[in-house]
Design a protein around this motif. Structure first.
Motif, PDB file in Angstrom:
ATOM      1  N   GLU A  45       0.903  -1.180  -0.072  1.00 49.12           N
ATOM      2  CA  GLU A  45      -0.082  -0.119  -0.019  1.00 49.12           C
ATOM      3  C   GLU A  45       0.710   1.118   0.185  1.00 49.12           C
ATOM      4  O   GLU A  45       0.638   2.199  -0.848  1.00 49.12           O
ATOM      5  CB  GLU A  45      -0.942   0.058   1.267  1.00 49.12           C
ATOM      6  N   ARG A  46       1.957   1.342   0.721  1.00 50.14           N
ATOM      7  CA  ARG A  46       2.812   2.356   1.129  1.00 50.14           C
ATOM      8  C   ARG A  46       3.541   2.799  -0.391  1.00 50.14           C
ATOM      9  O   ARG A  46       3.559   3.876  -0.786  1.00 50.14           O
ATOM     10  CB  ARG A  46       3.799   2.363   1.945  1.00 50.14           C
ATOM     11  N   PHE A  47       3.977   1.687  -1.055  1.00 49.95           N
ATOM     12  CA  PHE A  47       4.814   1.863  -2.391  1.00 49.95           C
ATOM     13  C   PHE A  47       3.877   1.715  -3.536  1.00 49.95           C
ATOM     14  O   PHE A  47       4.734   2.038  -4.719  1.00 49.95           O
ATOM     15  CB  PHE A  47       5.930   1.222  -2.415  1.00 49.95           C
ATOM     16  N   GLY A  48       2.739   1.046  -3.644  1.00 47.01           N
ATOM     17  CA  GLY A  48       2.078   0.788  -4.836  1.00 47.01           C
ATOM     18  C   GLY A  48       2.783  -0.263  -5.609  1.00 47.01           C
ATOM     19  O   GLY A  48       2.805  -0.022  -6.586  1.00 47.01           O
ATOM     20  N   ILE A  49       3.156  -1.246  -4.885  1.00 46.63           N
ATOM     21  CA  ILE A  49       3.964  -2.331  -5.407  1.00 46.63           C
ATOM     22  C   ILE A  49       3.235  -3.528  -5.033  1.00 46.63           C
ATOM     23  O   ILE A  49       2.329  -3.782  -4.417  1.00 46.63           O
ATOM     24  CB  ILE A  49       5.597  -2.397  -4.974  1.00 46.63           C
ATOM     25  N   ALA A  50       3.558  -4.737  -6.029  1.00 54.35           N
ATOM     26  CA  ALA A  50       2.954  -6.121  -5.818  1.00 54.35           C
ATOM     27  C   ALA A  50       3.568  -6.799  -4.774  1.00 54.35           C
ATOM     28  O   ALA A  50       4.563  -6.264  -4.238  1.00 54.35           O
ATOM     29  CB  ALA A  50       3.290  -6.901  -7.225  1.00 54.35           C
ATOM     30  N   ASN A  51       2.868  -7.643  -4.123  1.00 58.61           N
ATOM     31  CA  ASN A  51       3.486  -8.572  -3.058  1.00 58.61           C
ATOM     32  C   ASN A  51       4.777  -9.138  -3.288  1.00 58.61           C
ATOM     33  O   ASN A  51       5.469  -9.004  -2.270  1.00 58.61           O
ATOM     34  CB  ASN A  51       2.306  -9.902  -3.184  1.00 58.61           C
ATOM     35  N   MET A  52       5.140  -9.540  -4.506  1.00 60.57           N
ATOM     36  CA  MET A  52       6.473 -10.259  -4.806  1.00 60.57           C
ATOM     37  C   MET A  52       7.755  -8.953  -4.638  1.00 60.57           C
ATOM     38  O   MET A  52       8.601  -9.041  -4.054  1.00 60.57           O
ATOM     39  CB  MET A  52       6.540 -10.843  -5.730  1.00 60.57           C
ATOM     40  N   THR A  53       7.060  -7.937  -5.198  1.00 58.41           N
ATOM     41  CA  THR A  53       7.979  -6.728  -5.185  1.00 58.41           C
ATOM     42  C   THR A  53       8.390  -6.154  -3.938  1.00 58.41           C
ATOM     43  O   THR A  53       9.482  -6.091  -3.359  1.00 58.41           O
ATOM     44  CB  THR A  53       7.554  -5.508  -5.960  1.00 58.41           C
ATOM     45  N   ALA A  54       7.294  -6.177  -2.732  1.00 55.57           N
ATOM     46  CA  ALA A  54       7.595  -5.765  -1.698  1.00 55.57           C
ATOM     47  C   ALA A  54       8.622  -7.117  -0.811  1.00 55.57           C
ATOM     48  O   ALA A  54       9.279  -6.513  -0.156  1.00 55.57           O
ATOM     49  CB  ALA A  54       6.228  -5.995  -0.697  1.00 55.57           C
ATOM     50  N   ARG A  55       8.321  -8.484  -1.049  1.00 55.23           N
ATOM     51  CA  ARG A  55       9.150  -9.508  -0.550  1.00 55.23           C
ATOM     52  C   ARG A  55      10.654  -9.119  -0.980  1.00 55.23           C
ATOM     53  O   ARG A  55      11.314  -9.250  -0.184  1.00 55.23           O
ATOM     54  CB  ARG A  55       8.504 -10.513  -0.789  1.00 55.23           C
ATOM     55  N   SER A  56      10.749  -8.685  -2.115  1.00 55.18           N
ATOM     56  CA  SER A  56      11.908  -8.434  -2.709  1.00 55.18           C
ATOM     57  C   SER A  56      12.597  -7.528  -1.922  1.00 55.18           C
ATOM     58  O   SER A  56      13.949  -7.535  -1.678  1.00 55.18           O
ATOM     59  CB  SER A  56      11.861  -8.188  -3.956  1.00 55.18           C
ATOM     60  N   ALA A  57      11.918  -6.371  -1.719  1.00 53.70           N
ATOM     61  CA  ALA A  57      12.636  -5.184  -1.041  1.00 53.70           C
ATOM     62  C   ALA A  57      12.991  -5.625   0.302  1.00 53.70           C
ATOM     63  O   ALA A  57      14.174  -5.216   0.901  1.00 53.70           O
ATOM     64  CB  ALA A  57      11.625  -3.948  -0.901  1.00 53.70           C
ATOM     65  N   LEU A  58      12.063  -6.420   0.985  1.00 51.62           N
ATOM     66  CA  LEU A  58      12.653  -7.062   2.486  1.00 51.62           C
ATOM     67  C   LEU A  58      14.070  -7.995   2.228  1.00 51.62           C
ATOM     68  O   LEU A  58      14.717  -8.108   3.273  1.00 51.62           O
ATOM     69  CB  LEU A  58      11.498  -7.667   2.989  1.00 51.62           C
ATOM     70  N   ASN A  59      13.979  -8.858   1.346  1.00 55.22           N
ATOM     71  CA  ASN A  59      15.064  -9.748   0.967  1.00 55.22           C
ATOM     72  C   ASN A  59      16.397  -8.727   0.941  1.00 55.22           C
ATOM     73  O   ASN A  59      17.399  -9.353   1.214  1.00 55.22           O
ATOM     74  CB  ASN A  59      14.759 -10.574  -0.335  1.00 55.22           C
ATOM     75  N   VAL A  60      16.149  -7.594   0.117  1.00 59.49           N
ATOM     76  CA  VAL A  60      17.325  -6.929  -0.124  1.00 59.49           C
ATOM     77  C   VAL A  60      18.103  -6.377   1.385  1.00 59.49           C
ATOM     78  O   VAL A  60      19.115  -6.577   1.626  1.00 59.49           O
ATOM     79  CB  VAL A  60      17.089  -5.632  -0.772  1.00 59.49           C
ATOM     80  N   LEU A  61      17.127  -5.985   2.317  1.00 62.32           N
ATOM     81  CA  LEU A  61      17.531  -5.583   3.475  1.00 62.32           C
ATOM     82  C   LEU A  61      17.944  -6.683   4.316  1.00 62.32           C
ATOM     83  O   LEU A  61      18.843  -6.522   5.216  1.00 62.32           O
ATOM     84  CB  LEU A  61      16.287  -4.789   4.127  1.00 62.32           C
TER      85      LEU A  61
END
Length: 161
Positions: A45-61
């Motif tokens: 919701e915050r970034f207007g991205i898909a589920n897997m995209t949000a998971r990828s962001a968390l994976n990077v961190l």
């Protein structure tokens, strides 16, 4: 003709943009060590991205060691800073992050430290070499951890006397 935009569009992948924003929130103390990260749904919701995209962001961190995940509980900010808010010796930011930070600091100083074409090429080579070395070290560490996990699994499966 349409006028040129004032600012260049952000060409980074959406997951990288989200990871950069979350990293910035962690560095500025908006999300403190030990606190739970926003859920995947909240990131969507915050970034207007898909589920897997949000998971990828968390994976990077997570790959950078900024957060850790507990299965069934969520992701939490790791305690990687000392009293000054600087990264401790246990945290090694990726080479690309350090290079980007140095570049931004050079721009803040009015571009005085900008390299010429030749030294920029050598610094890129140094950066790529550092990245290659990081990947090799992480790969070796990953393989060692896999061997340890397999040994633990075998030990659990052995019949007890």
């Amino acid at each position: 003709m349409t006028p040129a935009p004032d600012k260049k569009p952000d060409r980074r992948p959406p997951y990288q943009h989200a990871a950069d924003e979350l990293r910035r929130d962690i560095r500025r103390g908006r999300i403190k060590p030990g606190e739970q990260m926003p859920s995947v749904r909240e990131l969507q919701e915050r970034f207007g991205i898909a589920n897997m995209t949000a998971r990828s962001a968390l994976n990077v961190l997570r790959d950078e060691g900024l957060i850790y995940t507990i299965h069934g509980r969520g992701s939490f900010v790791a305690d990687i800073s000392d009293a000054t808010g600087e990264f401790t010796i246990d945290y090694n930011p990726p080479a690309w992050y350090l290079a980007k930070k140095a570049e931004a600091e050079g721009e803040e100083e009015g571009g005085a430290g900008k390299p010429d074409g030749e030294s920029a090429g050598s610094s890129l080579t140094d950066l790529l070499t550092a990245l290659r070395d990081e990947i090799r070290a992480l790969s070796a560490e990953h393989q060692e951890l896999r061997r340890e996990v397999e040994a633990l699994k075998r030990a659990q499966q052995e019949p007890k006397p």
